[in-house]
Design a protein around this motif. Structure first.
Motif, short mmCIF file in Angstrom:
data_model
loop_
_atom_site.label_atom_id
_atom_site.label_comp_id
_atom_site.label_asym_id
_atom_site.label_seq_id
_atom_site.Cartn_x
_atom_site.Cartn_y
_atom_site.Cartn_z
N VAL A 147 0.97 -1.14 -0.08
CA VAL A 147 0.02 0.03 0.02
C VAL A 147 0.95 1.35 -0.08
N ASP A 148 0.45 2.49 -0.52
CA ASP A 148 1.30 3.43 -0.74
C ASP A 148 1.47 4.22 0.52
N SER A 149 2.77 4.56 1.09
CA SER A 149 2.90 5.03 2.36
C SER A 149 2.26 6.44 2.69
N HIS A 150 1.77 7.16 1.63
CA HIS A 150 1.59 8.46 1.66
C HIS A 150 0.33 8.41 2.52
N TYR A 151 -0.33 7.42 2.12
CA TYR A 151 -1.95 7.09 3.05
C TYR A 151 -1.75 7.54 4.62
N CYS A 152 -0.56 7.34 5.11
CA CYS A 152 -0.31 7.58 6.60
C CYS A 152 -0.52 8.99 6.85
N TYR A 189 2.28 14.36 0.30
CA TYR A 189 0.92 14.89 0.22
C TYR A 189 0.46 15.50 1.57
N GLY A 190 1.45 15.47 2.55
CA GLY A 190 1.24 16.05 3.74
C GLY A 190 2.25 15.46 4.91
N LYS A 191 2.34 16.11 6.13
CA LYS A 191 3.16 15.80 7.24
C LYS A 191 2.37 14.50 7.77
N LEU A 192 3.20 13.69 8.56
CA LEU A 192 2.98 12.76 9.55
C LEU A 192 2.42 13.52 10.77
N ALA A 193 1.43 12.87 11.38
CA ALA A 193 0.80 13.29 12.93
C ALA A 193 1.80 12.75 13.78
N PHE A 194 2.13 11.57 13.63
CA PHE A 194 2.89 10.90 14.68
C PHE A 194 4.39 10.23 13.98
N ASN A 195 5.06 9.84 14.72
CA ASN A 195 6.25 9.04 14.35
C ASN A 195 5.97 7.94 13.52
N LEU A 196 6.88 7.45 12.58
CA LEU A 196 6.46 6.45 11.81
C LEU A 196 6.18 4.98 12.37
N ASP A 197 6.84 4.74 13.77
CA ASP A 197 6.58 3.40 14.33
C ASP A 197 5.01 3.43 14.74
N PHE A 198 4.40 4.74 14.89
CA PHE A 198 2.99 4.51 15.06
C PHE A 198 1.99 3.94 14.20
N PHE A 308 13.59 9.63 5.42
CA PHE A 308 12.73 9.98 4.38
C PHE A 308 11.51 11.05 5.22
N VAL A 309 11.60 11.43 6.48
CA VAL A 309 10.69 12.05 6.96
C VAL A 309 11.19 13.48 7.62
N GLU A 310 10.85 14.45 7.15
CA GLU A 310 11.41 15.73 7.38
C GLU A 310 11.06 16.11 8.91
N THR A 311 11.77 16.58 9.61
CA THR A 311 11.56 16.83 11.05
C THR A 311 11.30 18.16 11.07
N SER A 312 10.46 18.45 12.01
CA SER A 312 10.01 20.02 12.15
C SER A 312 10.68 20.82 12.85
N GLY A 313 11.53 20.29 14.10
CA GLY A 313 12.41 20.93 14.93
C GLY A 313 11.71 21.55 15.97
N LYS A 314 10.18 21.45 16.19
CA LYS A 314 9.41 21.68 17.06
C LYS A 314 9.31 20.75 18.23
N THR A 315 9.16 21.21 19.48
CA THR A 315 9.15 20.30 20.74
C THR A 315 7.74 19.68 20.51
N VAL A 316 7.62 18.57 21.43
CA VAL A 316 6.26 17.66 21.47
C VAL A 316 5.11 18.62 21.88
N GLU A 317 5.20 19.61 22.66
CA GLU A 317 4.13 20.32 23.10
C GLU A 317 3.80 21.09 21.98
N GLU A 318 4.64 21.91 21.26
CA GLU A 318 4.28 22.49 19.97
C GLU A 318 3.68 21.81 19.08
N GLU A 319 4.06 20.44 18.68
CA GLU A 319 3.27 19.72 17.60
C GLU A 319 2.14 19.39 18.21
N MET A 320 1.58 19.04 19.37
CA MET A 320 0.39 18.67 20.08
C MET A 320 -0.37 20.06 20.03
#
Length: 323
Positions: A147-152, A189-198, A308-320
């Motif tokens: 399945v295409d990974s971008h569905y994540c 097609y967009g950013k991951l909401a969680f780490n890849l292992d999720f 392959f996943v670009e990191t945002s550099g934000k803290t966990v609190e900021e991402e939440m």
């Protein structure tokens, strides 16, 4: 005279490569063919897709010699979906043709490049019956579901992918490896909401439900989404292996999972070739073992995420807060 008992064919191993249209099945077969050939494994590819034209690899058995989708659509005035269903029913009715073709390659490892119509693996029984007959011919097969990974990147689509994967696993009834393909395009097609292992380990889906509830369109389907997530988690069968066909490390992880699923154990020649290949590719990042798959890749999902996943550099609190 009494009939002689029919000789049992020799044990043969292989993969049936399935998944939605455009998920990379043919590209996977080409990449795995080249990868296994470098390891010293004798491989043949079987094209099981009557609509597959312009194949990038040389296939040992081509179902188009028996039936093609274009001929069925023109002769029976069917659309592409109905025509493909008819083609697979026709193959099921002519399994002696397939058996005779496969007998010519008794000492090989098989890659079956299958059609991309989803209902063939979730509802319709022809492909399932073909796989069942292959098992009776002493094939030990694993289903590799791409399945295409971008569905994540879209929670609603990811839950849909989980439902499709679970339905396919229950219907096909083969040892199953789910693969997230095209990892190099995962954030196209967009950013991951969680780490890849999720996503690869399919962790607590209530977090995705909370994410969906923020969308006005999906808010009215909140109860339905909860029940779908409960079904997926109650079965607890679906997980994914990340794959980029151009990356040897991720190819080894997929091969490792597939060989474990169908019971294939390779010999000394593959061991030496694999060690030489990966030593040249990544050096000390790998620890080599003798059994069962020679390589233990430390934190493979984390490695894929870092590449392959670009990191945002934000803290966990900021991402939440962003979520």
């Amino acid at each position: 005279m009494s009939k002689q008992p029919r000789a049992t064919p020799s044990l043969r191993f292989g993969q049936v490569v399935i998944g939605p249209p455009g998920s990379g099945k043919t590209t996977y077969c080409q990449g795995m063919l080249e990868f296994l050939t470098h390891l010293g494994r004798k491989v043949v590819v079987v094209n099981m897709d009557p609509a597959n034209e312009g194949l990038p690899y040389t296939c040992a058995v081509d179902i188009s010699e028996l039936v093609t989708l274009n001929d069925v659509m023109e002769g029976l005035m069917l659309g592409p979906n109905g025509g493909l269903l008819y083609c697979m029913e026709y193959v099921e009715a002519n399994l002696d043709w397939l058996e005779n073709k496969l007998k010519q390659h008794g000492d090989c490892y098989f890659l079956f490049d299958c059609p991309g119509q989803v209902e063939l693996y979730t509802h319709q029984s022809s492909v399932k019956n073909i796989f069942s007959q292959l098992t009776k011919w002493n094939f030990r097969l694993s289903a590799v579901h791409l399945v295409d990974s971008h569905y994540c990147t879209d929670p609603a689509k990811f839950i849909s992918v989980l439902c499709t994967s679970l339905s396919t696993m229950l219907h096909v009834e083969l040892p199953h490896v789910n693969v997230l393909s095209k990892m190099d395009l995962i954030e196209q097609y967009g950013k991951l909401a969680f780490n890849l292992d999720f996503y690869t380990e399919v962790m607590d889906l209530t977090y995705l439900l909370d994410h969906l509830a923020a969308d006005p369109f999906f808010k009215k389907f909140c109860h339905l989404n909860e029940k779908l997530a409960e079904v997926i988690q109650d079965y607890s069968l679906v997980s994914f292996v990340p794959l980029n066909v151009q990356d040897k490390e991720s190819m080894i992880q997929v091969l490792r999972a597939v060989d474990k699923a169908n019971g294939y154990c390779f010999g000394d020649l593959e061991e030496r070739n694999l060690q030489a290949m990966m030593s040249a590719a990544v050096g000390a990042d790998f620890q080599f073992n003798l059994y069962p798959f020679l390589i233990t890749v430390l934190s493979s999902t984390l490695r894929v995420q870092e590449r392959f996943v670009e990191t945002s550099g934000k803290t966990v609190e900021e991402e939440m807060m962003d979520l």
